[in-house]
Design a protein around this motif. Structure first.
Motif, short mmCIF file in Angstrom:
data_model
loop_
_atom_site.label_atom_id
_atom_site.label_comp_id
_atom_site.label_asym_id
_atom_site.label_seq_id
_atom_site.Cartn_x
_atom_site.Cartn_y
_atom_site.Cartn_z
N LEU A 69 0.82 -1.22 0.00
CA LEU A 69 0.00 0.00 0.00
C LEU A 69 0.85 1.27 0.00
N TRP A 70 1.98 1.23 0.74
CA TRP A 70 2.81 2.44 0.80
C TRP A 70 3.32 2.82 -0.59
N LEU A 71 3.61 1.80 -1.41
CA LEU A 71 4.13 2.07 -2.75
C LEU A 71 3.02 2.65 -3.63
N PHE A 72 1.81 2.15 -3.41
CA PHE A 72 0.68 2.74 -4.14
C PHE A 72 0.54 4.22 -3.76
N TYR B 310 11.41 -0.24 -1.92
CA TYR B 310 10.69 -1.40 -2.43
C TYR B 310 11.63 -2.60 -2.54
N LEU B 311 12.84 -2.38 -3.07
CA LEU B 311 13.80 -3.47 -3.23
C LEU B 311 14.18 -4.06 -1.87
N ARG B 312 14.31 -3.18 -0.88
CA ARG B 312 14.62 -3.67 0.47
C ARG B 312 13.48 -4.52 1.01
N ASP B 313 12.24 -4.04 0.77
CA ASP B 313 11.05 -4.81 1.15
C ASP B 313 11.12 -6.21 0.57
N ALA B 318 19.79 -3.03 -0.85
CA ALA B 318 19.73 -1.93 -1.81
C ALA B 318 19.99 -0.59 -1.14
N HIS B 319 20.66 0.28 -1.86
CA HIS B 319 21.02 1.59 -1.31
C HIS B 319 20.87 2.69 -2.35
N VAL B 320 20.54 3.88 -1.87
CA VAL B 320 20.48 5.03 -2.76
C VAL B 320 21.90 5.53 -2.98
N LEU B 321 22.23 5.83 -4.23
CA LEU B 321 23.54 6.41 -4.53
C LEU B 321 23.29 7.81 -5.09
N ALA B 322 23.71 8.80 -4.32
CA ALA B 322 23.46 10.17 -4.78
C ALA B 322 24.45 10.52 -5.88
N THR B 323 23.92 10.88 -7.04
CA THR B 323 24.76 11.25 -8.17
C THR B 323 24.30 12.59 -8.70
#
Lengths: 529, 340
Positions: A69-72, B310-313, B318-323
């Protein structure tokens, strides 16, 4: 649904009015009668009642899409439109449907009396039979927010083209109290109209802002009235009953019990056009007084005594049961004055006074007194003009006062919706009180798309703090805020409320310390409040 | 714990083992470049390395640079790193860059799409330990149709405009998207005119053998009435400009993945929006990531926060890479990443 979805697609893909009308006319020439009737209902603001809460729709859409739901919710925040977000996240439909618009509307109306599980099953099954555009349309019907760039006027024009009937006559037929349950396409559009509903109002005549006074010719051809800041209303007395309609075609009779006596104060077969204002016995009260009345369906006695409403009438559309709209304004006005002269002194109706002026210059001077008169400016109407249907250029003009303005600092920003999704367009503004910035208004409009784009980039880089969707930004940008009125308001932190605030100019030439102060705002309140 | 093959610095992604950068945004000695778009191939580096298919456009855009080229799949040793370039399917010559140091394999995706557009070399899935992926369209609302479907929409729109006596103006980024569209157009419908910015890139790509239909360059002395029913391919900046108005009755189209959203489509003030992108859609991203088998993911470009969460879920590391390629989120990517 395919036919209606195709209509939606054509309308959505063009900005040209002529193409929209052609697509609608084509639709009205080919769709089955029940679909035509529903389409007319939808485009005149008569939507089916909402059967499902948006909370449940979100749950089901996330479930069907196989996403949390959070992604929605995040997706919705980006897209900015719930019906569209749902249509986009759902997996492809497993089958197709040839059912027409009425079928789907009846299906969703049937959900009102169903339990939650039956609703869920029905909605999921519907989604699985509709393609992306059909889903979007279906979801719009479900959520009740149907706006797709077709005004009632445009729809009426297309209907006129498709049926060969007169546009103004059709506009009149579409007014008032009807729904697809109470009528049919034949009864609404084609039947001889003798037994027309007694409550049915006429389409309102609307004005444009005046651009060039000199082009209007001699002032003697025109009459002028105050442009009141109230609620435009049509008051109908027919068959011994009173009906009060707003310009938005809302029946307001019960909200203004003090008007009930007009059913007998006015002669039967009378229709007046005018402005409802809260009245202190001699002049209108500020709009805020009226506003308290608008939201109340049942009016407490105290409020009724504090803010009694009267109609300031300025036009007569029907007298003795005869439609007078083709009669010149000068004659309608004379007859109006005669009728109002005969009503009891204490009746809640008065003629809106005419402003006598010898020439345009004189009239300009009168306009200067509008704020003093608690008016927003002047209305100028051609004496020989008929009462038009809708907005027509040439005979009715509004000549409004220049707005009040103040220079303020932007301190919060929030993203818009729909067309403005993904752009920061909703801003909160503040003025100085000593060293502190005190928020006093929000504004959403007045900048170009390019300016909104520019400020959006800036907001992203200068966010100090986030409160949900709201971002606190570095106080840096000064905007000139224009507004039509200013009132005291205990509900606002600053103690004041503005009427129609908008951004007049982005003052990139000013620094924050050059913005105005709360004292300045209070001075405006003292002068104009 | 294996040594990090690449690290983030203020100039961009850096490989210490080979002393080079990948798509750096500030001047460096040695830059490996995934593709020729301006946010990836920046001026000012002392030494460039890219694919042979990418080089002509780089020269065209960056002028006289010191640039060495490699073929797809060719292994290069730089210091202690083994480097190879592999098709990314984004634009002709675009690459993912694979870097192996002591058995540890990292892949930088650059920009990519998984559908074979028939013009760019088709995306090649690579197994790796760490995958640095773009996610411009990393939201579940983005689902592309097959390009044949969009081609059909565009050609029908063009034919209809022609029948109604209108010129068609199709707005698209001048490197990549414009050529992909040219490739999808049906030249039997009518003449195709191009804005100079598009035609200059066409010339570069034609010279290296990219098959494009015949086009007519719009020059100041071109008789604008001599090509009724033509389709013009031009950069988005011309929409609503005096340049565009000189062609008379126009229907405008805008080709971009962002056209998936009605709000953006309406804001662009084009008559039609065609949903076609050189980036992967939601399913494309998830499929590509899965195919790498990577243990660790870094996400850049676009909806990084949301996509990473989402990928972590889903159990990924998974990590954000600031570019400094795209922006913080979609709207900014929309403005800077016109190649979408």
């Amino acid at each position: 649904m395919k036919r209606f979805a195709a209509l939606f697609t054509v309308i959505d893909q063009t900005t040209r009015t002529s193409e929209k009308v052609a697509a609608l006319a084509d639709y009205f020439s080919s769709a089955p009668d029940p679909d035509k009737l529903w389409t007319i209902a939808i485009f005149s603001g008569r939507r089916p009642k909402r059967a499902v809460t948006t909370t449940r729709l979100r749950d089901w859409a996330a479930e069907a899409a196989g996403i949390p739901l959070w992604l929605f919710e995040e997706s919705y925040a980006v897209v900015g439109d719930l019906a569209e977000t749902i249509a986009l996240v759902l997996p492809p439909a497993q089958s197709a449907s040839d059912d027409d618009l009425s079928h789907w509307i009846n299906l969703l109306r049937g959900l009102i009396d169903s339990d939650d599980e039956a609703r869920r099953v029905a909605v999921l099954a519907a989604w699985d039979r509709l393609d992306t555009t059909e889903r979007l349309v279906f979801n719009k019907l479900l959520t009740g927010g149907f706006r797709m760039g077709v005004s009632q006027k445009l729809m009426t024009r297309a209907l006129a083209q498709a049926t060969g009937r007169d546009e103004a006559e059709l506009a009149h037929r579409l007014m008032g109290e009807w729904s697809p349950d109470t009528t049919s396409f034949t009864a609404l559009i084609e039947a001889e109209n003798a037994a027309a509903d007694l409550s049915r109002p006429y389409p309102f005549c609307l004005a444009y802002g005046v651009e060039d006074l000199a082009a209007l010719g001699p002032a003697a051809d025109w009459l002028a009235e105050w442009k009141w800041d109230g609620i435009r209303a049509q008051v109908i007395v027919r068959g011994g009953a009173l009906h009060v309609w707003s310009r938005g075609e809302e029946l307001m009779t019960d909200r203004f019990p003090e008007l009930a006596r007009l059913a007998t104060d006015l002669p039967d077969g009378t229709v007046l056009d005018g402005e409802l204002v809260a009245w202190d016995g001699a002049a209108p009260l500020p709009f805020a007084a009226l506003q308290k009345r608008i939201t109340r369906k049942v009016v407490p006695k105290k409020l009724l005594a504090e803010a009694p409403v009267i109609l300031l009438a300025y036009d007569l559309l029907e007298a003795g049961g005869a439609d007078l709209r083709a009669t010149p304004l000068s004659e309608r006005r004379a007859l109006l004055d005669r009728i109002l002269a005969a009503v009891p002194q204490d009746a809640p109706v008065q003629a809106s006074p005419l402003i006598l002026a010898l020439d345009w210059e004189d009239l300009g001077a009168a306009r200067g007194k509008a704020r003093q008169m608690k008016a927003e400016g002047l209305m100028i109407k051609r004496l020989s003009s008929p009462y038009h249907v809708g907005r027509k250029r040439g005979d009715w003009w509004k000549w409004k006062l220049d707005p009040l303005t103040i220079d303020a600092v932007m301190i919060y920003a929030q993203a818009g919706h729909g067309r403005r999704a993904n752009l920061f367009t909703d801003f909160t503004f503040a003025v100085w009180q000593g060293n502190e910035l005190v928020p006093f208004t929000k504004a959403y409009s007045g900048l170009t798309d390019a300016e909104f784009g520019q400020i959006t980039q800036w907001v992203r880089r200068n966010t100090l703090q986030r409160f949900g969707p709201v971002r606190q930004v570095t106080p840096h940008h000064v905007f000139e805020i224009a507004f039509e009125g200013i009132q005291e308001s205990p509900r606002h932190k600053s103690g004041i409320a503005l009427r129609f605030p908008r951004m007049l100019r982005w003052r990139q030439d000013k620094t924050v310390d050059q913005a105005d102060t709360l004292d300045h705002l209070k001075a405006l309140l003292a002068q104009y409040g | 714990m294996a040594q990090a093959v690449l690290t983030m610095t203020d100039r961009g992604l850096y490989c210490a083992a080979g002393d080079f950068f990948i798509d750096p945004w500030r001047p460096v000695d040695r830059a490996l470049i995934t593709h020729g778009h301006a946010d990836h191939a920046r001026p000012g580096h002392r030494h460039y390395l890219c694919t042979d298919g990418c080089m002509p456009v780089m020269r065209h855009r960056l002028g006289d640079i010191v640039c060495e080229t490699v073929r797809y799949g060719e292994m290069r040793r730089i210091g202690d790193a083994e480097v190879s370039f592999h098709p990314a399917g984004h634009v002709p010559g675009s690459a993912q860059i694979r870097v192996a140091v002591g058995g540890e394999i990292w892949v930088v995706s650059g920009d990519y799409k998984v559908e074979d557009d028939g013009l760019s070399e088709a995306f090649e899935p690579l197994r790796c330990h760490t995958f640095i992926s773009e996610c411009t369209f990393g939201l579940p609302v983005f689902h592309w149709q097959r390009q044949a479907v969009v081609a059909d929409q565009i050609n029908r729109w063009w034919a209809r405009n022609m029948a109604e006596g209108r010129v068609s103006l199709l707005a698209a980024y001048s490197l990549g998207k414009a050529q992909r569209l040219l490739h999808l157009l049906d030249p039997a419908i009518g003449p195709i005119l191009t804005h100079a910015a598009v035609e200059n890139t066409n010339a570069v790509l034609r010279a290296q053998g990219v098959p494009l239909p015949d086009t007519i360059r719009i020059t100041p002395d071109l008789d604008r009435k001599a090509h009724p029913g033509a389709l013009i391919v031009a950069p988005p900046a011309v929409l609503g400009s005096p340049w565009a108005r000189r062609f008379g009755a126009l229907s405008t189209g805008y080709a971009s993945g962002w056209m998936q959203m009605r709000g953006v489509r309406r804001r662009r003030a084009a008559d039609r929006g065609f949903v076609i992108s050189d980036h992967a859609d939601w399913d494309g991203l998830l499929g590509a990531i899965k195919a790498t088998g990577a243990e660790k993911l870094y996400l850049t470009h676009g909806y990084t926060d949301i996509f990473t969460r989402y990928l972590r879920d889903q159990g990924h590391d998974a990590h954000v890479l600031a570019t400094e390629y795209g922006g913080e989120d979609g709207a900014e990517a929309e403005e800077t990443g016109d190649a979408a």
